[in-house]
Design an enzyme around this catalytic site. Structure first.
Site, PDB file in Angstrom:
ATOM      1  N   HIS A 142       0.710  -0.754   0.276  1.00 14.34           N
ATOM      2  CA  HIS A 142      -0.117   0.024  -0.050  1.00 14.34           C
ATOM      3  C   HIS A 142       0.602   1.421   0.030  1.00 14.34           C
ATOM      4  O   HIS A 142       1.525   1.150   0.827  1.00 14.34           O
ATOM      5  CB  HIS A 142      -1.128  -0.337   0.880  1.00 14.34           C
ATOM      6  CG  HIS A 142      -1.797   0.987   0.940  1.00 14.34           C
ATOM      7  ND1 HIS A 142      -1.614   2.402   1.149  1.00 14.34           N
ATOM      8  CD2 HIS A 142      -3.198   0.478   0.632  1.00 14.34           C
ATOM      9  CE1 HIS A 142      -2.860   2.867   0.852  1.00 14.34           C
ATOM     10  NE2 HIS A 142      -4.582   2.215   0.947  1.00 14.34           N
ATOM     11  N   HIS A 143       0.429   2.228  -0.599  1.00 11.95           N
ATOM     12  CA  HIS A 143       0.702   3.467  -0.454  1.00 11.95           C
ATOM     13  C   HIS A 143       1.021   4.054   0.503  1.00 11.95           C
ATOM     14  O   HIS A 143       1.934   5.300   0.657  1.00 11.95           O
ATOM     15  CB  HIS A 143       0.898   4.892  -1.637  1.00 11.95           C
ATOM     16  CG  HIS A 143       1.362   5.301  -2.406  1.00 11.95           C
ATOM     17  ND1 HIS A 143       2.754   6.032  -2.125  1.00 11.95           N
ATOM     18  CD2 HIS A 143       1.537   5.391  -4.144  1.00 11.95           C
ATOM     19  CE1 HIS A 143       3.002   6.515  -2.882  1.00 11.95           C
ATOM     20  NE2 HIS A 143       2.567   6.190  -3.907  1.00 11.95           N
ATOM     21  N   ALA A 144       0.521   3.518   1.532  1.00  9.13           N
ATOM     22  CA  ALA A 144       0.195   4.691   2.856  1.00  9.13           C
ATOM     23  C   ALA A 144       2.139   3.713   3.568  1.00  9.13           C
ATOM     24  O   ALA A 144       1.948   4.833   4.283  1.00  9.13           O
ATOM     25  CB  ALA A 144      -0.666   3.982   3.430  1.00  9.13           C
TER      26      ALA A 144
END
Length: 468
Positions: A142-144
């Site tokens: 995930h980009h988080a």
């Protein structure tokens, strides 16, 4: 004393708030491996066991999200007390004949599946049967949790310079992350909320000065391309949750030869080639606009940022791709000049400006706004912000081994957004440039029709600048 809990930065959390069933915010990659180099031979169980051994002490692989009650603040990271490698590493096989078409179809399907936020935000699917004797790992994070640079660094925990060597980066044994209670989370959220007006006031003056300087640059013709001025194409609209994938290879040696012969940069050449590929793709479909397409180009600010926390250390600049210029040499000249102005303009902006303002992203309001934007199909009503995202990620200059299997290619695949349904990401790797395209399937059903033009555009540019 146990370590303090880690709160997501506003920018990291924004990728959670931006996510909907249609706008998935994970970063993917296809690692094409030669399993014959694995000591003792390849087996899925052995591959999974090695991955498990190497991620155990790496927080990014073993932590999960903890929401703040009432969503009063950004989430925090906590250890997953029930971490299970079987929930993260899976096994699949390609149907016969196990070639490019079968691989991109499966990769597109996997890329369109949302991640389970109740577990650490990463997955790997080991895909067997590619071109008879190769194994492919489809990675999803995930980009988080990562940007382009930090994602490459995380892979280093699983890679080595030799098949039987230890990983490039070995994690130190770590102490457990403290698990905060609801009362503590609410208390911290209240304090954070009370200080936001003061933080916003501190940002207003420099932001106002930045706007003034940008207007002055624009008047002098020294500003980067302006958003909301891009032409509309078939991939600029509201996206669905379906994904399509394509990939191709280019020679880094050729790119550097062109760079040297023309006095430009590697990024200038890559963006020029991308412009040429898009020119050919749109012209073939009878969709070539009279004005140039515009790309958002993520820029790492990791070396200049003064912020310690957060996984994402990025900013972005806008640049025109010269798709309205048929001659590749003229396009390169335009690109070099445009990139020079864009870089100077970007350097005048604080490296932490995007991160500072992202702290004000309200969890509940931000998510509702994204859903309303998609539901009302506003991306098709206002002027096009940008046509696509193009990322250039530096990769390893030498061959690497993924848990003992030599990496033959590494194709990065970035997320797509409402209004810009195509993402092109390139990564250098052991003398090659691996090009990966992720697209909304309804916007671009077959990205191979675009990515096939990248090697051709590079060959044309090389012939005109360096010679055959």
């Amino acid at each position: 004393m146990l370590p303090r809990m880690e709160r997501l930065s506003g920018l990291d959390a924004s990728f959670l708030y931006l996510e909907t069933p249609e706008q998935l915010m994970h970063v993917c990659a296809l690692l094409v491996l030669d399993p014959a180099t694995m000591p003792g031979g390849y087996s899925f169980d052995k591959m999974k066991e090695r991955i498990n051994e190497r991620v155990g002490n790496v927080a990014h692989f073993t932590r999960k999200l903890r929401k703040v009650p009432l969503r009063l603040d950004h989430p925090v990271w906590v250890d997953d007390d029930h971490f299970d490698i079987d929930r993260h590493v899976h096994r699949m096989a390609l149907p016969a004949p196990g070639g490019y078409d079968e691989l991109v179809e499966l990769a597109g399907h996997l890329a369109g599946l949302p991640m389970d936020r109740n577990r650490p935000l990463w997955e790997m699917v080991v895909i067997e049967g590619y071109l008879d004797d190769q194994v492919v790992v489809f990675s999803k994070m995930h980009h988080a949790t990562v940007d382009g640079v930090s994602g490459s660094n995380l892979i280093s925990h699983l890679c080595s310079l030799e098949a039987d060597a230890p990983p490039l980066v070995q994690a130190e044994p770590r102490t457990p992350q403290r698990r905060p209670g609801d009362l503590e989370l609410v208390g911290r959220a209240v304090v954070s909320t009370l200080t936001k007006p003061w933080q916003a006031a501190k940002l207003l003056a420099p932001t106002g000065q930045l706007v003034t300087r940008t207007v002055e640059r624009a008047r002098r013709g020294e500003a980067m391309a302006a958003p909301f001025t891009a032409p509309r194409t078939s991939f600029n609209g509201t996206i669905t949750g379906h994904r399509s994938v394509g990939f191709a290879d280019m020679s880094l040696v050729d790119v550097k030869a062109i760079k040297t012969a023309t006095g430009t940069t590697v990024n200038d050449v890559v963006l020029t080639v991308a412009g040429g590929a898009l020119h050919s793709y749109l012209e073939e479909r009878g969709e070539l606009p009279e004005v140039s397409l515009m790309a958002t180009v993520p820029v790492s600010v990791r070396e200049t940022s003064v912020r310690n926390g957060g996984a994402n250390k990025v900013s972005a600049l806008f640049t025109k791709l010269g798709t309205d210029i048929a001659d590749p040499v003229e396009r390169l000249k335009m690109m070099s000049e445009a990139n020079r102005k864009a870089k100077e303009h970007h350097q005048a902006i604080s490296a932490d400006a995007l991160q500072d303002w992202a702290e004000f992203a309200a969890p509940r309001t931000f998510g509702l706004a994204v859903r309303a934007y998609a539901g009302l199909r506003l991306a098709e009503r206002h002027p096009v912000v940008h046509n696509l995202v193009i990322s250039n990620v530096p990769g390893p200059p030498v061959p690497l081994y993924f848990n003992g299997a030599r990496i033959d290619a590494l194709y990065p695949l970035g997320p797509v957004f409402h209004g810009a349904g195509v993402n092109v990401t390139v990564m250098s790797h052991a003398g090659d440039i691996n090009v990966g395209i992720m697209a909304c399937r309804e916007s671009m059903p077959d990205p191979h029709q675009l990515v096939q033009y990248f090697p051709a555009a590079l060959a044309d540019l090389k012939e005109r600048t360096v010679g055959a």
